[in-house]
Scaffold this motif. Structure first.
Motif, PDB file in Angstrom:
ATOM      1  N   MET A   4       0.706  -1.180  -0.139  1.00 22.10           N
ATOM      2  CA  MET A   4       0.042  -0.154  -0.117  1.00 22.10           C
ATOM      3  C   MET A   4       0.831   1.301   0.131  1.00 22.10           C
ATOM      4  O   MET A   4       0.702   2.251  -0.782  1.00 22.10           O
ATOM      5  N   SER A   5       1.919   1.384   0.832  1.00 24.62           N
ATOM      6  CA  SER A   5       2.751   2.269   0.886  1.00 24.62           C
ATOM      7  C   SER A   5       3.477   2.800  -0.135  1.00 24.62           C
ATOM      8  O   SER A   5       3.649   4.094  -0.616  1.00 24.62           O
ATOM      9  N   PHE A   6       3.709   1.825  -1.196  1.00 23.16           N
ATOM     10  CA  PHE A   6       4.250   2.199  -2.380  1.00 23.16           C
ATOM     11  C   PHE A   6       3.571   3.074  -3.305  1.00 23.16           C
ATOM     12  O   PHE A   6       3.893   4.018  -3.693  1.00 23.16           O
ATOM     13  N   GLY A   7       2.134   2.754  -3.305  1.00 24.34           N
ATOM     14  CA  GLY A   7       1.078   3.400  -3.837  1.00 24.34           C
ATOM     15  C   GLY A   7       1.077   4.818  -3.412  1.00 24.34           C
ATOM     16  O   GLY A   7       1.039   5.701  -4.026  1.00 24.34           O
ATOM     17  N   MET A   8       0.870   4.792  -1.917  1.00 25.41           N
ATOM     18  CA  MET A   8       0.797   6.093  -1.496  1.00 25.41           C
ATOM     19  C   MET A   8       2.133   7.211  -1.460  1.00 25.41           C
ATOM     20  O   MET A   8       2.012   8.122  -1.770  1.00 25.41           O
TER      21      MET A   8
ATOM     22  N   ILE B 275       9.270  -2.458  -8.718  1.00 19.99           N
ATOM     23  CA  ILE B 275       8.610  -1.912  -9.955  1.00 19.99           C
ATOM     24  C   ILE B 275       8.358  -0.280  -9.607  1.00 19.99           C
ATOM     25  O   ILE B 275       8.349   0.340 -10.207  1.00 19.99           O
ATOM     26  N   CYS B 276       8.077  -0.199  -8.214  1.00 20.51           N
ATOM     27  CA  CYS B 276       7.776   1.387  -7.673  1.00 20.51           C
ATOM     28  C   CYS B 276       9.163   1.939  -7.923  1.00 20.51           C
ATOM     29  O   CYS B 276       9.275   3.310  -8.233  1.00 20.51           O
ATOM     30  N   HIS B 277      10.296   1.368  -7.538  1.00 21.97           N
ATOM     31  CA  HIS B 277      11.549   2.252  -7.770  1.00 21.97           C
ATOM     32  C   HIS B 277      11.945   2.446  -9.259  1.00 21.97           C
ATOM     33  O   HIS B 277      12.464   3.574  -9.616  1.00 21.97           O
TER      34      HIS B 277
END
Length: 322
Positions: free
Chosen positions: A56-60, A177-179
């Motif tokens: 969740m935090s990656f999306g946030m 992916i977020c990185h």
């Protein structure tokens, strides 16, 4: 003069690497407080527990960097997770379960982005309203009844690949992916630009509205993945699950160095922030501290983290003005 330079360098190092120093100190302190902390079983338990929060935090993180926020993540997890369970029970396919969860969460994210960019609603109001709508929708969908018999759905949480639980591997993959998005894509650069200076971003030709909508869509994708992990971890479908989870996601992102005012943040910092929250909760559990006290601690952490962020921002502005 030399002392000022040294002080400035120390301050810069603390700003850049303070979160990692805090992480190391916290691990050392936790090891001293409880001998059980550094056991393989406990470390795996902590990693599994934070997997939902971290994803969740990656999306946030993407949203906060772009200057937005999502207060509907918890309700979206409940809604997409319940629909996902029914899809799995109907098909027996884990792929379909993940696909349906992500589709529902992406739809919610897109609606949030549309409300903010097209109707010009403040992000706080739009996503807070969506939180109520999504929670009402999940109760309407389930008629308020939990699903206790979910078949093999829970194996998503109990499966191991080698010595690592599948939720931990999924968390790492989403983090990578977020990185990549933030570090190596045009979309990531646009997120930083929108959060750092929206006027400059528009002047440079960035489609701010589309960028923010995409941020909510990608964040929704991550929330859908977190929904499957959450329901699998509970081994049941609970319509009231994930209440207040957005607070943990915000805390992990901000503690990890994502500026609440936008324009700054990293995926690596966010996962460290998630681990810090998880370790604090774990050590409090090992020490027998009540869950209510843990909530107070988490709330205090958010206040302190945001306060330091805002104070740091104010210092930078004063330096520029000088």
């Amino acid at each position: 003069m030399e002392k000022k330079r040294i002080g400035s360098r120390v301050g810069t190092l603390i700003n850049h690497y303070g979160i990692y120093l805090m992480f190391v100190v916290l691990i050392a302190a936790s090891t001293i407080i409880s001998p059980r902390f550094m056991t393989y079983k406990n470390l795996i338990s902590v990693s599994k527990q934070i997997s939902v929060t971290a994803v969740m935090s990656f999306g946030m993180t993407l949203l906060i960097i772009s200057g937005q926020i999502d207060l509907s993540m918890g309700s979206t997890i409940a809604l997409s997770g319940m629909v996902s369970i029914n899809a799995f029970l109907a098909t027996g396919s884990y792929f379909v379960a993940f696909l349906v969860a992500c589709a529902v969460a992406v739809l919610v994210g897109y609606i949030n982005g549309h409300l903010i960019t097209t109707l010009r609603l403040p992000g706080f109001i739009a996503t807070m309203s969506m939180d109520t709508i999504a929670r009402g929708a999940v109760y309407l969908y389930t008629k308020g009844s939990p699903i206790y018999q979910i078949g093999d759905y829970g194996q998503v949480s109990t499966t191991y690949v080698g010595i690592f639980p599948l939720p931990v591997i999924i968390m790492v993959v989403v983090g990578i992916i977020c990185h990549i998005i933030l570090r190596y894509t045009r979309f990531g650069r646009s997120l930083y630009a929108c959060g750092g200076n929206i006027d400059a971003a528009e002047a440079s030709g960035i489609n701010v509205g589309r960028t923010k909508r995409m941020a909510f869509v990608v964040s929704g994708l991550f929330v859908g993945i977190a929904a499957v992990l959450q329901m699998a971890r509970l081994n049941s479908g609970l319509p009231d699950t994930a209440e207040g989870y957005h607070a943990d996601a915000i805390a992990a992102a901000v503690i990890g160095g994502t500026s609440f005012t936008g324009g700054t943040g990293t995926a690596i910092g966010t996962i460290v922030g998630a681990f810090i929250i998880g370790i604090i909760s774990n050590i409090l559990n090992l020490c027998g501290v009540q869950s209510y006290v843990q909530q107070i601690v988490k709330g205090t952490i958010i206040v302190v983290a945001v306060s330091f962020d805002l104070l740091g921002k104010a210092r930078k502005i004063r330096k520029i003005q000088k």
